[in-house]
Design an enzyme around this catalytic site. Structure first.
Site, PDB file in Angstrom:
ATOM      1  N   HIS A 156       0.821  -1.216   0.000  1.00 21.03           N
ATOM      2  CA  HIS A 156       0.000   0.000   0.000  1.00 21.03           C
ATOM      3  C   HIS A 156       0.857   1.268   0.000  1.00 21.03           C
ATOM      4  O   HIS A 156       0.336   2.354  -0.187  1.00 21.03           O
ATOM      5  CB  HIS A 156      -0.925   0.002   1.215  1.00 21.03           C
ATOM      6  CG  HIS A 156      -1.969  -1.074   1.142  1.00 21.03           C
ATOM      7  ND1 HIS A 156      -3.310  -0.809   0.915  1.00 21.03           N
ATOM      8  CD2 HIS A 156      -1.887  -2.424   1.224  1.00 21.03           C
ATOM      9  CE1 HIS A 156      -3.977  -1.945   0.884  1.00 21.03           C
ATOM     10  NE2 HIS A 156      -3.138  -2.941   1.077  1.00 21.03           N
ATOM     11  N   ASP A 364       3.089   9.481  -0.772  1.00 16.24           N
ATOM     12  CA  ASP A 364       1.986   8.652  -0.285  1.00 16.24           C
ATOM     13  C   ASP A 364       1.720   7.551  -1.308  1.00 16.24           C
ATOM     14  O   ASP A 364       1.753   7.819  -2.520  1.00 16.24           O
ATOM     15  CB  ASP A 364       0.712   9.517  -0.133  1.00 16.24           C
ATOM     16  CG  ASP A 364      -0.156   9.051   1.023  1.00 16.24           C
ATOM     17  OD1 ASP A 364      -0.095   7.862   1.366  1.00 16.24           O
ATOM     18  OD2 ASP A 364      -0.899   9.884   1.585  1.00 16.24           O
TER      19      ASP A 364
HETATM   20  P1  ADP Z   1      -3.109   6.213   5.311  1.00 11.69           P
HETATM   21  O1  ADP Z   1      -3.412   4.863   4.805  1.00 11.69           O
HETATM   22  O2  ADP Z   1      -1.675   6.594   5.221  1.00 11.69           O
HETATM   23  O3  ADP Z   1      -3.641   6.470   6.684  1.00 11.69           O
HETATM   24  P2  ADP Z   1      -5.141   7.202   3.393  1.00 11.69           P
HETATM   25  O4  ADP Z   1      -5.534   8.592   3.041  1.00 11.69           O
HETATM   26  O5  ADP Z   1      -4.885   6.334   2.222  1.00 11.69           O
HETATM   27  O6  ADP Z   1      -3.878   7.285   4.365  1.00 11.69           O
HETATM   28  O7  ADP Z   1      -6.299   6.518   4.229  1.00 11.69           O
HETATM   29  C1  ADP Z   1      -6.789   7.050   5.407  1.00 11.69           C
HETATM   30  C2  ADP Z   1      -8.139   6.414   5.707  1.00 11.69           C
HETATM   31  O8  ADP Z   1      -8.437   6.629   7.082  1.00 11.69           O
HETATM   32  C3  ADP Z   1      -9.265   7.032   4.910  1.00 11.69           C
HETATM   33  O9  ADP Z   1     -10.207   6.041   4.590  1.00 11.69           O
HETATM   34  C4  ADP Z   1      -9.858   8.070   5.850  1.00 11.69           C
HETATM   35  O10 ADP Z   1     -11.236   8.265   5.705  1.00 11.69           O
HETATM   36  C5  ADP Z   1      -9.536   7.508   7.213  1.00 11.69           C
HETATM   37  N1  ADP Z   1      -9.118   8.616   8.086  1.00 11.69           N
HETATM   38  C6  ADP Z   1      -8.047   9.392   7.955  1.00 11.69           C
HETATM   39  N2  ADP Z   1      -8.007  10.326   8.926  1.00 11.69           N
HETATM   40  C7  ADP Z   1      -9.059  10.130   9.686  1.00 11.69           C
HETATM   41  C8  ADP Z   1      -9.594  10.754  10.834  1.00 11.69           C
HETATM   42  N3  ADP Z   1      -9.037  11.817  11.385  1.00 11.69           N
HETATM   43  N4  ADP Z   1     -10.702  10.247  11.351  1.00 11.69           N
HETATM   44  C9  ADP Z   1     -11.267   9.182  10.779  1.00 11.69           C
HETATM   45  N5  ADP Z   1     -10.844   8.562   9.702  1.00 11.69           N
HETATM   46  C10 ADP Z   1      -9.756   9.026   9.150  1.00 11.69           C
HETATM   47  O1  F6P Z   2      -1.974   2.451   4.493  1.00 10.12           O
HETATM   48  C1  F6P Z   2      -0.685   2.505   4.991  1.00 10.12           C
HETATM   49  C2  F6P Z   2      -0.634   2.064   6.447  1.00 10.12           C
HETATM   50  O2  F6P Z   2       0.699   1.970   6.817  1.00 10.12           O
HETATM   51  C3  F6P Z   2      -1.278   0.731   6.724  1.00 10.12           C
HETATM   52  O3  F6P Z   2      -0.413  -0.337   6.477  1.00 10.12           O
HETATM   53  C4  F6P Z   2      -1.628   0.907   8.134  1.00 10.12           C
HETATM   54  O4  F6P Z   2      -2.566  -0.012   8.594  1.00 10.12           O
HETATM   55  C5  F6P Z   2      -2.126   2.344   8.170  1.00 10.12           C
HETATM   56  O5  F6P Z   2      -1.261   3.001   7.304  1.00 10.12           O
HETATM   57  C6  F6P Z   2      -2.201   2.945   9.566  1.00 10.12           C
HETATM   58  O6  F6P Z   2      -1.034   2.722  10.309  1.00 10.12           O
HETATM   59  P1  F6P Z   2      -0.954   1.781  11.598  1.00 10.12           P
HETATM   60  O7  F6P Z   2      -1.542   0.458  11.237  1.00 10.12           O
HETATM   61  O8  F6P Z   2       0.493   1.707  11.931  1.00 10.12           O
HETATM   62  O9  F6P Z   2      -1.780   2.464  12.646  1.00 10.12           O
END
Ligand code: ADP
Ligand code: F6P
Length: 462
Positions: A156, A364
């Site tokens: 991812h 990202d």
């Molecule tokens: P990452 O996987 O690095 O966290 P992404 O943007 O790909 O970043 O995914 C984040 C996911 O988590 C999204 O589905 C989003 O809706 C959710 N998310 C991110 N920040 C928040 C938050 N503050 N509260 C709730 N959900 C969140």
């Molecule tokens: O989407 C990338 C990622 O590193 C996932 O592998 C992971 O579950 C998510 O971000 C949130 O991080 P963590 O699992 O360390 O809380």
């Protein structure tokens, strides 16, 4: 069709709030809809030692098998090797990378224990789909226990080019472990090319232009599968939640000010200090926006036990205080900075009211927030998206205002442009972005990956 066995470090247990889950768990929950199988991974709890006997829960056709991590493995495997070594490496942040041999050992050990626990649950015709950098050695550990199943890996995160990846001490352990998979998926063509080149160099092999290679024991395929979202689900949720109690209170509190919104885990890959700086530049260079806009940054604490994350939090506290101290008026606070998470339905309502989404990671894998924001917009009155060129999502969302997140002046310009963008241009850009987001759902992503994982092998070119 055999069962689908999903393996990921983070598991979204039935009934748990998806608030802090991150993109991976949300996407997998969507991908498992309508399938039967197992979701295996860390329980999120710690115990004395890492357990080879997972907790078991059943919800409909899905069995959840979730081992606890031992306290020292939580420190060495999760905080240490996964988040202190691999995460910065994969995000091109060599200055933040910390390597300790005992963390690597814990990483390999946890993968062995997880493989041991999973092996006893497997059937020969199960299709195994492993996710992310925490579990790269899992296929090799399963194979050494006799698993002959088709096994795929989806990464991812980004994958850096060979000169960056090979700075990792003992990187060859990971490259060799990748050879136990049948299919490896990455988010973008750029990441796919980087992984192919790394394997080609290290194993002294040639891959086909598509990404096929025979590695002796196994034929490996490497492809890009950009992850999608349940666009219709997000749209419906946003439509109804834009009138929900939280969204109504938000709108009321804004008055007639425009909302700029950022939603991220509190992670250094997300470019938050640079984003705050760009907002400050906007208020300096375009003073006409003072008292007219509110920037709300939602950033729940993530991986708070890791030093770099704690330092980032302190830095953001400082910057947020400075911006508000410098620009606030008795009736206007320019920046609302919240270290808390919200339910996804509440977020969807917020997305719909955001006139500008500010999504500016330094690097990202994909960034699902950008896609969710697009899906949540009102077709008649959509907002504008300011998006980092270095998010995987930029490949598909070329109609956003693309920025280099290291250039705060350019980001301030893009913000200004987004705030004054005429409705017709906003609609045109949004329609183009929405076509892409609606056309690549989480289910389509899953089917594309699993379809190839199950399919017969194409002949390999010599
Ligand atoms: P990452 O996987 O690095 O966290 P992404 O943007 O790909 O970043 O995914 C984040 C996911 O988590 C999204 O589905 C989003 O809706 C959710 N998310 C991110 N920040 C928040 C938050 N503050 N509260 C709730 N959900 C969140
Ligand atoms: O989407 C990338 C990622 O590193 C996932 O592998 C992971 O579950 C998510 O971000 C949130 O991080 P963590 O699992 O360390 O809380």
């Amino acid at each position: 069709m055999g069962r689908l066995v999903i393996v990921s470090n983070r598991v979204l247990l039935p009934g748990a709030r998806s608030g802090r889950a991150g993109g991976l768990a949300v996407a997998l929950r969507d991908a498992l809809r309508g399938r039967s199988g197992i979701w295996f991974g860390w329980s999120g709890a710690t115990a004395d030692v890492t357990s080879a006997e997972p907790r078991i829960a059943q919800a409909g056709p899905i069995q959840y098998a979730t081992p606890d991590l031992g306290a020292s493995d939580f420190e060495l495997y999760y905080n240490g090797y996964c988040n202190g070594t691999l995460w910065p490496l994969l995000h091109y942040r060599l200055g933040l990378l910390e390597f300790r041999r005992e963390s690597l050992e814990a990483y390999l050990r946890v993968n062995e224990i997880f493989a041991e626990a999973l092996s006893s649950l497997l059937r020969p015709d199960d299709l195994i789909w492993v996710h992310d950098y925490h579990l790269i050695p899992l296929a090799a550990s399963l194979r050494s226990r006799g698993a002959a199943n088709r096994i795929g890996l989806f990464l991812h995160t980004p994958f850096p080019p060979p000169p960056v990846f090979t700075t990792l001490p003992r990187y060859e352990i990971l490259v060799n472990a990748l050879a136990s998979y049948d299919l490896i998926g990455l988010q973008t063509e750029g990441d796919r090319g980087n992984l192919c080149r790394t394997i080609a160099q290290h194993r002294q092999v040639e891959l086909t232009p598509e990404g096929d290679v025979d590695l002796g024991a196994r034929h490996l395929r490497i492809r890009a599968f950009p992850i999608g979202i349940d666009a219709a689900g997000v749209r419906n949720m946003a439509e109804s939640m834009s009138r929900g109690p939280e969204a109504r209170r938000l709108v009321q509190s804004l008055g007639d000010r425009q909302l700029i919104l950022g939603v991220d885990r509190l992670d250094y890959s997300k470019g938050l200090p640079q984003r705050f700086e760009a907002f400050e530049r906007l208020l300096v260079d375009y003073p006409e926006h003072r008292s007219k806009v509110t920037f709300m940054q939602i950033a729940p604490v993530s991986r708070g036990e890791v030093r770099q994350y704690r330092e980032l939090r302190r830095e953001l506290d400082r910057r947020a205080g400075r911006i508000n101290g410098k620009f606030a008026e008795f009736d206007w606070v320019p920046l609302r900075y919240l270290n808390r998470s919200f339910g996804r339905h509440v977020l969807a309502g917020f997305y719909r009211h955001a006139r500008v989404a500010l999504v500016t990671p330094l690097r990202d894998g994909m960034n699902l927030v950008a896609k969710e924001w697009v899906a949540a917009q009102d077709a008649a009155e959509p907002g504008a998206l300011v998006l980092s060129r270095f998010a995987g999502a930029a490949y598909e969302l070329a109609d956003a205002l693309l920025v280099n997140p290291l250039d705060s002046d350019a980001m301030a310009e893009a913000l200004h442009r987004a705030l004054i963008m005429p409705p017709e241009e906003r609609r045109e850009r949004w329609r183009a972005m929405m076509r892409g987001v609606a056309g690549n759902t989480a289910a389509a992503w899953r089917d594309a990956f699993l379809g190839l994982l199950e399919s017969e092998l194409a002949p390999v070119l010599a």
